[in-house]
Write an enzyme that holds these catalytic residues in place. Structure first.
Site, PDB file in Angstrom:
ATOM      1  CB  SER A  12      33.623  69.354  12.590  1.00 56.19           C
ATOM      2  OG  SER A  12      32.830  69.803  11.954  1.00 56.19           O
ATOM      3  CE  LYS A  68      32.913  73.564  13.203  1.00 51.83           C
ATOM      4  NZ  LYS A  68      33.560  72.820  12.822  1.00 51.83           N
TER       5      LYS A  68
END
Length: 161
Positions: free
Chosen positions: A42, A86
């Site tokens: 990710s 993230k």
């Protein structure tokens, strides 16, 4: 008898010193800095999918100093036992436009980040489970800000914006 007393005194001093050291390690790891493994697809290309180790500072989020562009470590909203990395793309009150991946038509949506929340996304927009899937994340889930990569050696240095 005197020898036993001296041995007991040294053992007590050693135990106190060891307890202080362990306490210092705990405080440093929980409240100042910690090393954190980051792996998965990710955050490609920022982090290697096979795994990087980053230093995470644990002070800025406590003082509200996280800004858009920061890479943060946070408890996953779908599993509190899991930590994820993230990038923050929006703070409370910001308008965020994103492609709705849940829809088969992949149309654009715009939302306003509610108070006390942040909008997070992985750098690999094609393979990231993030706010586009589960919405804004409570600010309290942020555990720290990744700022320095220590492993692998060829990636050693500050985490880029």
């Amino acid at each position: 008898m005197r020898q036993w007393r001296r041995v007991a005194n040294e053992a007590m001093q050693f135990s106190v010193t060891l307890a202080k050291f362990i306490g210092l390690l705990h405080v440093t790891d929980a409240y100042l800095f910690s090393s954190t493994p980051v792996y998965g697809t990710s955050m490609l290309p920022t982090f290697n999918f096979r795994g990087d180790v980053v230093l995470t500072e644990r002070l800025s989020h406590r003082f509200g100093r996280v800004v858009p562009g920061d890479v943060v470590m946070l408890r996953a909203p779908y599993d509190p036992n899991k930590m994820v990395a993230k990038r923050v793309l929006g703070m409370e009150g910001d308008k965020v436009t994103f492609v709705d991946s849940a829809s088969t038509l992949h149309y654009q949506k715009t939302t306003v980040v509610p108070k006390g929340h942040v909008w997070i996304q992985g750098d690999n927009t094609y393979d990231s489970f993030d706010s586009r899937s589960y919405g804004p994340v409570p600010y309290g889930l942020i555990q720290g800000r990744a700022f320095f990569r220590v492993w692998p050696p060829n990636g050693f240095g500050f985490v880029d914006d």
